[in-house]
Motif scaffolding. Structure first.
Motif, mmCIF file in Angstrom:
data_model
loop_
_atom_site.group_PDB
_atom_site.id
_atom_site.type_symbol
_atom_site.label_atom_id
_atom_site.label_comp_id
_atom_site.label_asym_id
_atom_site.label_seq_id
_atom_site.Cartn_x
_atom_site.Cartn_y
_atom_site.Cartn_z
ATOM 1 N N ASN A 35 0.839 -1.215 0.000
ATOM 2 C CA ASN A 35 0.000 0.000 0.000
ATOM 3 C C ASN A 35 0.864 1.252 0.000
ATOM 4 N N LYS A 36 1.910 1.231 0.815
ATOM 5 C CA LYS A 36 2.780 2.386 0.953
ATOM 6 C C LYS A 36 3.552 2.660 -0.338
ATOM 7 N N LEU A 37 3.940 1.606 -1.054
ATOM 8 C CA LEU A 37 4.745 1.749 -2.267
ATOM 9 C C LEU A 37 3.907 2.037 -3.514
ATOM 10 N N SER A 38 2.598 1.884 -3.414
ATOM 11 C CA SER A 38 1.728 2.128 -4.579
ATOM 12 C C SER A 38 1.417 3.613 -4.687
ATOM 13 N N VAL A 39 2.381 4.346 -5.196
ATOM 14 C CA VAL A 39 2.268 5.807 -5.265
ATOM 15 C C VAL A 39 1.572 6.229 -6.559
ATOM 16 N N ASN A 40 0.965 7.410 -6.527
ATOM 17 C CA ASN A 40 0.290 7.957 -7.699
ATOM 18 C C ASN A 40 1.015 9.236 -8.119
ATOM 19 N N THR A 41 2.022 9.080 -8.962
ATOM 20 C CA THR A 41 2.841 10.214 -9.404
ATOM 21 C C THR A 41 2.051 11.160 -10.296
ATOM 22 N N PHE A 42 1.164 10.584 -11.115
ATOM 23 C CA PHE A 42 0.510 11.375 -12.161
ATOM 24 C C PHE A 42 -0.872 11.842 -11.702
ATOM 25 N N GLU A 43 -1.058 13.148 -11.767
ATOM 26 C CA GLU A 43 -2.327 13.735 -11.320
ATOM 27 C C GLU A 43 -3.435 13.519 -12.331
ATOM 28 N N LYS A 132 4.330 12.383 -22.923
ATOM 29 C CA LYS A 132 3.438 12.016 -24.020
ATOM 30 C C LYS A 132 3.930 10.714 -24.652
ATOM 31 N N LEU A 133 3.027 9.725 -24.668
ATOM 32 C CA LEU A 133 3.334 8.403 -25.204
ATOM 33 C C LEU A 133 2.444 8.123 -26.403
ATOM 34 N N ALA A 134 2.813 7.085 -27.150
ATOM 35 C CA ALA A 134 1.983 6.624 -28.272
ATOM 36 C C ALA A 134 1.679 7.765 -29.237
ATOM 37 N N ASN A 135 2.749 8.328 -29.820
ATOM 38 C CA ASN A 135 2.608 9.458 -30.752
ATOM 39 C C ASN A 135 1.853 10.624 -30.122
ATOM 40 N N SER A 136 2.164 10.876 -28.852
ATOM 41 C CA SER A 136 1.625 12.006 -28.078
ATOM 42 C C SER A 136 0.121 11.916 -27.843
ATOM 43 N N LYS A 137 -0.447 10.692 -27.931
ATOM 44 C CA LYS A 137 -1.890 10.535 -27.719
ATOM 45 C C LYS A 137 -2.239 10.098 -26.298
ATOM 46 N N LEU A 138 -1.273 9.510 -25.587
ATOM 47 C CA LEU A 138 -1.471 9.152 -24.185
ATOM 48 C C LEU A 138 -0.670 10.159 -23.360
ATOM 49 N N ILE A 139 -1.358 10.943 -22.533
ATOM 50 C CA ILE A 139 -0.727 12.105 -21.894
ATOM 51 C C ILE A 139 -0.822 11.983 -20.366
ATOM 52 N N PHE A 140 0.341 12.048 -19.729
ATOM 53 C CA PHE A 140 0.451 11.956 -18.277
ATOM 54 C C PHE A 140 0.987 13.280 -17.733
ATOM 55 N N ASN A 141 0.299 13.833 -16.732
ATOM 56 C CA ASN A 141 0.738 15.078 -16.107
ATOM 57 C C ASN A 141 1.117 14.832 -14.651
ATOM 58 N N ALA A 142 2.296 15.356 -14.270
ATOM 59 C CA ALA A 142 2.760 15.202 -12.894
ATOM 60 C C ALA A 142 3.299 16.531 -12.373
ATOM 61 N N LYS A 143 3.030 16.815 -11.112
ATOM 62 C CA LYS A 143 3.617 18.011 -10.504
ATOM 63 C C LYS A 143 5.112 17.832 -10.273
ATOM 64 N N LYS A 144 5.499 16.588 -9.941
ATOM 65 C CA LYS A 144 6.905 16.295 -9.691
ATOM 66 C C LYS A 144 7.213 14.865 -10.111
ATOM 67 N N ILE A 145 8.357 14.663 -10.772
ATOM 68 C CA ILE A 145 8.848 13.323 -11.067
ATOM 69 C C ILE A 145 10.239 13.202 -10.461
#
Length: 330
Positions: A35-43, A132-145
């Motif tokens: 549970n502790k290690l299952s972090v959600n980096t992407f908002e 941006k993955l898959a020719n920029s069609k899958l988009i992940f936003n994060a405040k911090k990586i």
């Protein structure tokens, strides 16, 4: 004599109680850490209405002076605001997405608008990142990586590997690994809505790390499914490797490069199959390194070791972390 019997009975009761406590405590304790290690980096995550695939790029490696095909699974990635083409290793053995410090520093010389921050614990982060993955069609936003330092970038620099895409990218989502067509997808759609004919495998994939059940011969085991361990059917501790009854002699390979270090590998060839779901894999090797000793302290039925992509080469597998399902397309 009666006194001795009473003492032995008490000892037996104590042993039974300790076994029961251990059997309960180990899964409960590991569940806490999962549970502790299952972090959600992407908002946020966005995708087109239609299922969208990106390509898998295999990176060859070397063991014992011999070229090994498909040693690393990489995917093309763009970082919004940077006019460069990158690759990230898709590594479900990493709980968090990470960016490589050495390559990042080289790139950001030309992009001064990007900001880094340091946590109270001294960890470095790149702020406000859009992947941006898959020719920029899958988009992940994060405040911090998070940013990590690879000790030897010469082994990855030619691929322009900007980092690692970890389990956090598929948390509460579905990952499709289509090894038939060398492509992948990440989607909010459930495994049941994708239109595939699927055989489900007993699993626990809704937390990090992802577990799948298997058999080695008739022995029930459980593996971490780790896409970062591409070429290994099974990796375990040296103790577990030596305890396998039906396997050949131990031989040594040198070396495997992981997270800036080189590791010698021991292996034994199984004389019994590995079984996952309806699939049977014969004549496979089990590997071990000194860094994987944690598996010596866990029951094999709970966690024997890790398995990688090689067992599923030419197949399509789907991991639905939200609904806790792992399927192999029939």
């Amino acid at each position: 004599m009666k006194r001795i019997k009473k003492i032995l009975k008490v000892i037996l009761y104590i042993v039974i109680v300790l076994v029961i406590i251990t059997a309960i405590a180990v899964p409960v304790g590991l569940n806490y850490f999962r549970n502790k290690l299952s972090v959600n980096t992407f908002e946020t995550f966005s995708e087109p209405k239609q299922l969208t695939f990106g390509k898998i790029v295999w990176h060859d490696g070397e063991i014992n002076g011999l070229t090994v095909k498909k040693m690393g699974l990489f995917i093309p990635v763009k970082i919004e605001g940077i006019n460069e083409n990158f690759y990230m290793q898709l590594d479900l053995g990493a709980n968090s997405t990470l960016l490589d410090e050495a390559i990042l520093n080289k790139v950001l010389i030309n992009y001064p608008n990007f900001k880094m921050s340091v946590s109270k614990k001294g960890k470095n982060f790149l702020d406000n990142v859009t992947l941006k993955l898959a020719n920029s069609k899958l988009i992940f936003n994060a405040k911090k990586i998070p940013i990590y330092g690879e000790k030897d970038i010469s082994k990855i620099d030619s691929l322009y590997k900007i980092g690692t895409l970890g389990y956090d990218a598929i948390l509460n989502k579905t990952l499709i690994l289509d090894f038939k067509n060398n492509r992948f997808s990440i989607t909010n759609k459930s495994i049941d809505d994708l239109g595939y004919s699927i055989k489900l495998v007993d699993c626990s994939v809704n937390k990090f790390p992802a577990f799948i059940s298997a058999k080695i011969g008739n022995k029930k085991v459980r593996f971490i499914f780790d896409t970062g361990s591409s070429i290994f059917p099974a990796i375990t501790s040296i103790k577990n490797l030596n305890s396998i009854n039906k396997a050949g002699e131990v031989d040594t390979l040198c070396c495997i490069h992981a997270w800036g270090n080189d590791y010698k590998m021991l292996r034994r060839k199984l004389s019994v199959p590995i079984k996952i779901g309806n699939d049977t894999f014969n004549n496979e090797y089990v590997y071990a390194t000194r860094k994987d000793q944690v598996y010596s302290y866990l029951p094999n039925w709970y966690l024997f070791g890790m398995t990688g992509n090689i067992l599923f080469d030419g197949k399509i597998i789907i991991i639905d972390t939200k609904n806790d399902k792992f399927g192999i397309v029939e």
